[in-house]
Structures are given as C-alpha cells and as structure tokens.
Design a protein around this motif. Structure first.
Motif, PDB file in Angstrom:
ATOM      1  N   GLN A 262      12.346  13.353  -0.475  1.00 19.12           N
ATOM      2  CA  GLN A 262      10.973  13.801  -0.720  1.00 19.12           C
ATOM      3  C   GLN A 262       9.986  12.929   0.059  1.00 19.12           C
ATOM      4  O   GLN A 262       9.020  13.424   0.643  1.00 19.12           O
ATOM      5  CB  GLN A 262      10.674  13.724  -2.225  1.00 19.12           C
TER       6      GLN A 262
ATOM      7  N   ARG B   1       2.782   1.538  -3.352  1.00 22.10           N
ATOM      8  CA  ARG B   1       1.867   1.974  -4.408  1.00 22.10           C
ATOM      9  C   ARG B   1       1.630   3.490  -4.319  1.00 22.10           C
ATOM     10  O   ARG B   1       1.680   4.201  -5.299  1.00 22.10           O
ATOM     11  CB  ARG B   1       0.549   1.209  -4.209  1.00 22.10           C
ATOM     12  N   ARG B   2       1.399   3.965  -3.087  1.00 15.15           N
ATOM     13  CA  ARG B   2       1.135   5.394  -2.898  1.00 15.15           C
ATOM     14  C   ARG B   2       2.380   6.230  -3.226  1.00 15.15           C
ATOM     15  O   ARG B   2       2.294   7.293  -3.834  1.00 15.15           O
ATOM     16  CB  ARG B   2       0.682   5.630  -1.456  1.00 15.15           C
TER      17      ARG B   2
ATOM     18  N   GLN C 264       2.601   6.471  -6.909  1.00 14.52           N
ATOM     19  CA  GLN C 264       1.600   7.420  -7.419  1.00 14.52           C
ATOM     20  C   GLN C 264       2.118   8.852  -7.280  1.00 14.52           C
ATOM     21  O   GLN C 264       1.945   9.682  -8.167  1.00 14.52           O
ATOM     22  CB  GLN C 264       0.281   7.288  -6.642  1.00 14.52           C
ATOM     23  N   GLU C 265       2.766   9.115  -6.138  1.00 15.40           N
ATOM     24  CA  GLU C 265       3.279  10.467  -5.918  1.00 15.40           C
ATOM     25  C   GLU C 265       4.471  10.771  -6.829  1.00 15.40           C
ATOM     26  O   GLU C 265       4.604  11.888  -7.322  1.00 15.40           O
ATOM     27  CB  GLU C 265       3.677  10.638  -4.455  1.00 15.40           C
TER      28      GLU C 265
ATOM     29  N   ALA D  98       0.847  -1.208   0.000  1.00 13.63           N
ATOM     30  CA  ALA D  98       0.000   0.000   0.000  1.00 13.63           C
ATOM     31  C   ALA D  98       0.879   1.253   0.000  1.00 13.63           C
ATOM     32  O   ALA D  98       0.639   2.204  -0.759  1.00 13.63           O
ATOM     33  CB  ALA D  98      -0.923   0.000   1.216  1.00 13.63           C
ATOM     34  N   VAL D  99       1.911   1.250   0.850  1.00 14.23           N
ATOM     35  CA  VAL D  99       2.802   2.420   0.916  1.00 14.23           C
ATOM     36  C   VAL D  99       3.581   2.554  -0.400  1.00 14.23           C
ATOM     37  O   VAL D  99       3.697   3.650  -0.965  1.00 14.23           O
ATOM     38  CB  VAL D  99       3.776   2.308   2.114  1.00 14.23           C
TER      39      VAL D  99
ATOM     40  N   SER E  11       1.825  14.705   7.178  1.00 14.61           N
ATOM     41  CA  SER E  11       1.019  13.510   6.891  1.00 14.61           C
ATOM     42  C   SER E  11       1.533  12.279   7.636  1.00 14.61           C
ATOM     43  O   SER E  11       0.935  11.209   7.540  1.00 14.61           O
ATOM     44  CB  SER E  11       0.973  13.242   5.387  1.00 14.61           C
TER      45      SER E  11
ATOM     46  N   GLU F 228       6.859  14.196   3.710  1.00 14.16           N
ATOM     47  CA  GLU F 228       5.727  13.828   4.582  1.00 14.16           C
ATOM     48  C   GLU F 228       5.769  14.626   5.881  1.00 14.16           C
ATOM     49  O   GLU F 228       4.736  14.991   6.428  1.00 14.16           O
ATOM     50  CB  GLU F 228       5.774  12.338   4.920  1.00 14.16           C
TER      51      GLU F 228
ATOM     52  N   LYS G  57       3.413  11.759 -10.202  1.00 16.07           N
ATOM     53  CA  LYS G  57       2.801  13.089 -10.284  1.00 16.07           C
ATOM     54  C   LYS G  57       3.765  14.217  -9.928  1.00 16.07           C
ATOM     55  O   LYS G  57       3.365  15.377  -9.905  1.00 16.07           O
ATOM     56  CB  LYS G  57       1.584  13.142  -9.377  1.00 16.07           C
ATOM     57  N   SER G  58       5.007  13.864  -9.614  1.00 17.10           N
ATOM     58  CA  SER G  58       5.959  14.906  -9.222  1.00 17.10           C
ATOM     59  C   SER G  58       6.988  15.122 -10.330  1.00 17.10           C
ATOM     60  O   SER G  58       7.834  14.265 -10.585  1.00 17.10           O
ATOM     61  CB  SER G  58       6.661  14.491  -7.924  1.00 17.10           C
TER      62      SER G  58
ATOM     63  N   ASN H  27       4.566  18.047   5.137  1.00 14.95           N
ATOM     64  CA  ASN H  27       3.144  17.980   4.821  1.00 14.95           C
ATOM     65  C   ASN H  27       2.298  17.575   6.027  1.00 14.95           C
ATOM     66  O   ASN H  27       1.086  17.571   5.977  1.00 14.95           O
ATOM     67  CB  ASN H  27       2.973  16.931   3.697  1.00 14.95           C
TER      68      ASN H  27
END
Lengths: 268, 308
Positions: A105, A11-12, A15-16, A8-9, A115, A110, A19-20, A113
């Motif tokens: 990053q 994959r996320r 995804q980031e 899960a981590v 998060s 995180e 998009k960066s 952010n």
C-alpha cells in the motif's frame, strides 16, 4: 541520513495506516486468528488429550525419535506440544503478511496516487524515503507479532495444564524466532514489495505475488508436525542467517530500483 | 535564475529534449509551450533534479544541476501534472508533511499552512479528507504545497488543466500574484491563452527550442504588424489609392474590411486614413490587429513539421 525526513515520512505513513480500514484489518486480523486458534485448540483439545495420560507415545514415534526427552511425556502432552509448535511456526507468518500489506500500500499506493513525484521533488534522499517506508511497514508487523506472542504465552499459562508443555514454549528458539527471525522476515516482505512495485501497478497484485513468500513457513510447520525435521535453536539461527543474506541481496536490488529517475521514468 | 546550455535528455534511443539553451530571468514568468511529448515535462524534471540530463548543463538559482541537487530541491517548488495528494489525510496533514520535509519548524509550519490555505480559500475545509475535495480544490492545495517553503523558483506543470473556468481563473490570478512577489515561475502549459496572459517570455519547444521571445515579439516576428480599416463600402477608387501607397503591403480585403501590413503603424496609419478618405471612403473603424498566440503557435509548429 536526515532523521527529520525519516520521522516525517514515518509519521505520515502512520497517519495513513490509522485512516485505512483495509490496513488496520491487515495488521490486526492475522495476529488475532493466529493467536486465538491455538489458544482455543489448547483449551479444548488439551483437556481431552490430558485424560489420555496413560496412552502410547508411540503414536508420535518420529517426533520422539528426534526429541528423546519427550519419551517420558504422556501422549496428551506430546500431542499438545506438537500442536503448539505447529502454531508457533505460524507466528512467523505474521511479520511477512502484515509487512507485505503495508509496504504494498505504501509504495504501489503512492505510485497509483501519483504522489511519488511531488515527494521526490523535495530535499528527501531516496535512501531516507526507502528506509522510512520500510520502517513504517516493519514496525507495526513486528510489534503486532511480539504482542501476539506475549498474549499467547500469558494466556497459555492459564490454559496449559502441563508445566512441561508450557515451559517448552519458553525455549530459546522462540526468542530467536521472535527477536531475530520476525524482523528479518518482515524486511524480506518489504524488499519484495519494493522490487514488485517497480513492475506492478496494483496493491493486490503485489500482495498476491508476494504472498508466495509465506509458503516456506507453512511447509516448515507441516514438516515439523509430521516429524520430518526438528526446529531447534540451531535451525532457527541458520534460518536467520539465510534470510538475512536473502534480505541483503533483495535489498540491494530494491535500492537500485528505488532511484528518483527510475521511479519516474521506468516504473510501469 | 534558470539557465540551460545544450541540455539534452535521451531515453535509450529516444531523444526527449535536444540541445536546449534557455535563460530565464529572475522574477519573470516563463511559459513553455509545446505539444504532448515535446519535452516540456522532461525539461522541468531535469531542472527540478528529478531526472539527470544526458548532456549539457543547467543551473537553477545559481546552483548547478547534477552537482547541487539537494540544495536546488530545497529552493524550488513544483506543481506536478497530477496533484499527487494523500487523499485520506486532510489539507493540514498534507501540507504539514511537506513542510517538515522542507525543514520548517513548528511555528513556521503553522504560519505557512494557515497563510496559504487562507489565500487559496481552503482554510474552512482544512480538516476534511482531501479525497472529498473537488479537482480545483486539489489543484489549489497542490499549489500551496509547492509554496510552503517560499521557494525562489516555482515550476508549474499544467496548473489549470482539468479545472473549471472559475477555478482556472483563481489559479491564474494567483500565479500572477506570485510574480508580483518576485518569484521566478516556469510554466509548462498547453493553454495558449494562459501563456499569453501571464508570460513575460514564451519558449516554444518540440524536442528542441523552436522560438523564445515575448508574446508580442513572437506575434510581430511571425505576422508583422497589421492594421484593420473598416469602411461602409469598398470601391475601386479606394483600392487604387492604396496601391499608390508603397508602404501599405499585403492588402487583404474581407467584406467591408481592409487588413493592411504596415511596418510603422503609429506613423503610417494616418497616411492610409487620409488616402482612403480622399478616395471617398466612409471610415467606421480603424484598429491594430493582433494575431492570437494560437495562430503564432500553430504557425511555428507547422514550420517545424515542414522542417522535419
């Protein structure tokens, strides 16, 4: 270890990364230039040097002394060999640079952010989180390095006229470098990013401070070109063991720092 | 549902929370009030197994903090002070990530994400990067994230801070609805009005627990019960009449209004009305006064500061 948490981590993180723009550049630019420059050098200089096939190999006396098998080579061949060895050493900078950018990053990002707290409030274990983040930083770096090396070898086959010079690229030491050293160097960057993240609040600061880690590689390349040392399979194995030990030591420190309470209350 | 016994947290020489003893019942909203640095967030972090207590004991949903931390984290939802969302990802990707960490399968993830995005009015914006969202939308998305796995206990840290009044109302209404679903809600807030409207019990903390009770009892305990009588004009005869009523205590005169402390307002108010009318008063208004929670809170803080 709960693999669904790790995936899960991972994959996320991917995804980031996708998009960066900054991270995509950090992943693709170093392999692009580190692969392109030696290929151009081979394409241009190779032909010039080959025309000097009757020259004196004594210009590379120190290297020839370290590698007696080069005595029978022409000046052009030795020169091209030296250039290629130099650039191949720089291939080892790729896993360092790329992993450092992604890990900085991933962790400091995180932190900035804010998060990390909601993430740490889930059932994920800190070991799983650290492992997944490390993997997310290492995978693109190692894969990019391998891809660049393969491209370099394949394209080099067409650009390097001398069979002897080309087959020198397929020396087992480069396999050790790519398959063992590159992942270990990548892990080194991740570990450094974790340790720095505990004290630094800015991604760029991590990259700048952590960037010093590439210096030994640069020095290694220069030392080899000037004939001070000879990089062979043995030196790469010794280097891999050394970096493996350093990795373990910094990893232990990183694991100690990467604890829920420390992250939330002590990380500045 | 949440119990603590002498729960204490110290950081080096600094005591953040001192000997906190609480009992939050299942299905209630418990508001935790206190100034900045009072230990609200530290308490919440201890209960959410994010930081370990230095001493004392705590249990959440019947599980012991410090022993069953992973199980507790799986059963609670938490809204942290900062939304902490992944701004490059969209709303669905953000929620999907957390749903995976909470172990929801693909069908559950799809269902729960749709459910909460629809309830919180974010479904139409689900494919947009969260970085484009307003503060209110981010806060709503963070609440959705805390609820995806249908936790028994929900910790909310300043859920309406920095929200515009409209968004704050949406969030408050949603919190009230959560209580209706039988969840236990632990609400850390500065917003006294919010605590007053939502909470079944309020705990006032400043490192240690100063008071805990229902909002109404807190008012009563600190202020007693007062009734306001507004007349056209206050005369000496009316004041004399009030002096004759032994149960009418602490008569305060403010213009044409009289505020009187009464121990039993339902039975005593008619007696006061009779006395005032007999003394010639033209009564315009009679109502029970309620101290605001702000007055109660400030009074408690004042007492605590004096005690220290």
């Amino acid at each position: 270890m709960n693999l669904s948490h790790v995936t899960a981590v991972l994959r996320r993180e991917m995804q980031e990364i996708v998009k960066s723009r900054g991270l995509l550049l950090a992943i693709f630019l170093p392999p692009f230039f580190i692969t392109l420059i030696p290929l151009i050098a081979v394409a241009i200089l190779g032909r010039v040097l080959e025309s000097e096939s009757g020259g004196d190999a004594g210009d590379f006396a120190q290297i020839v002394q370290l590698m007696p098998e080069l005595r029978t080579w022409s000046v052009g061949e030795v020169a091209m060999f030296v250039i290629l060895q130099q650039f191949l050493t720089f291939f080892l900078m790729m896993p360092l640079i790329i992993s450092l950018s992604i890990a900085a990053q991933s962790i400091v990002g995180e932190k900035q952010n804010k998060s990390l707290e909601p993430l740490l409030a889930t059932p994920i274990k800190t070991g799983e989180l650290l492992f997944a983040k490390g993997l997310a930083a290492m995978l693109p770096a190692v894969l990019a390095t391998w891809a660049a090396f393969i491209i370099f070898i394949v394209v080099g086959r067409f650009l390097i006229a001398s069979e002897r010079v080309f087959f020198a690229l397929l020396d087992p030491k480069w396999l050790i470098a790519m398959l063992v050293l590159a992942p270990l160097l990548s892990l080194l960057s991740v570990n450094i990013a974790v340790v720095l993240s505990a004290r630094v609040n800015d991604t760029r600061a991590v990259q700048q401070i952590g960037g010093f880690v590439v210096l030994p590689i640069v020095l290694l390349g220069v030392a080899q070109t000037t004939g001070f040392i000879l990089l062979n399979a043995l030196t790469f194995v010794i280097g891999a063991i050394l970096i493996g030990v350093i990795d373990l030591l910094i990893l232990q420190l990183g694991v100690r720092l990467f604890q829920r309470e420390k992250i939330l209350t002590q990380w500045k | 549902m949440i119990e603590t016994q002498n729960l204490t947290k110290t950081f080096d020489k600094f005591t953040a929370v001192e000997r906190l003893t609480l009992d939050v019942q299942a299905g209630e909203i418990f508001a935790f009030l206190g100034p900045n640095g009072a230990g609200k967030t530290t308490t919440m972090r201890m209960l959410a197994c994010l930081v370990a207590p230095t001493s004392g004991q705590a249990s959440v949903a019947g599980l012991r903090v410090g022993q069953d931390d992973d199980a507790i984290r799986a059963r609670i939802g938490i809204l942290t002070e900062a939304p902490g969302l992944y701004e490059k990802l969209n709303a669905v990707q953000n929620l999907d990530f957390f749903a995976r960490l909470y172990g929801l399968d693909a069908a559950q993830r799809e269902k729960q994400i749709k459910r909460y995005l629809e309830i919180l009015g974010l479904w139409e914006r689900r494919a947009e990067p969260v970085g484009n969202f307003s503060k209110g939308m981010k806060q709503k998305l963070s609440i959705a994230r805390a609820l995806l796995h249908e936790p028994q206990v929900v910790f909310l840290d300043e859920p309406t801070s920095a929200l515009d009044p409209e968004s704050a109302k949406v969030v408050r209404d949603f919190i009230a609805a959560l209580k209706g679903e039988g969840r236990t809600i632990f609400l850390c807030t500065h917003n006294l009005d919010e605590a007053d409207r939502l909470a079944d019990h309020i705990g006032v903390i400043k490192k240690r627990l100063i008071q805990v009770d229902t909002p109404e009892n807190l008012r009563r305990r600190l202020y007693g019960q007062r009734v306001l009588f507004r007349v056209r004009e206050i005369t000496d005869a009316q004041m004399d009449a009030l002096e004759g009523l032994a149960f009418a205590r602490d008569v305060q005169r403010n213009g044409a209004a009289l505020s009187i402390a009464l121990d039993d307002p339902p039975n005593m108010t008619p007696l006061v009305v009779n006395a005032l009318v007999a003394a010639g008063a033209a009564l315009q208004e009679v109502r029970q006064e309620r101290a605001t929670l702000e007055e109660v809170y400030l009074d408690l803080m004042g007492q605590e500061n004096t005690a220290q």
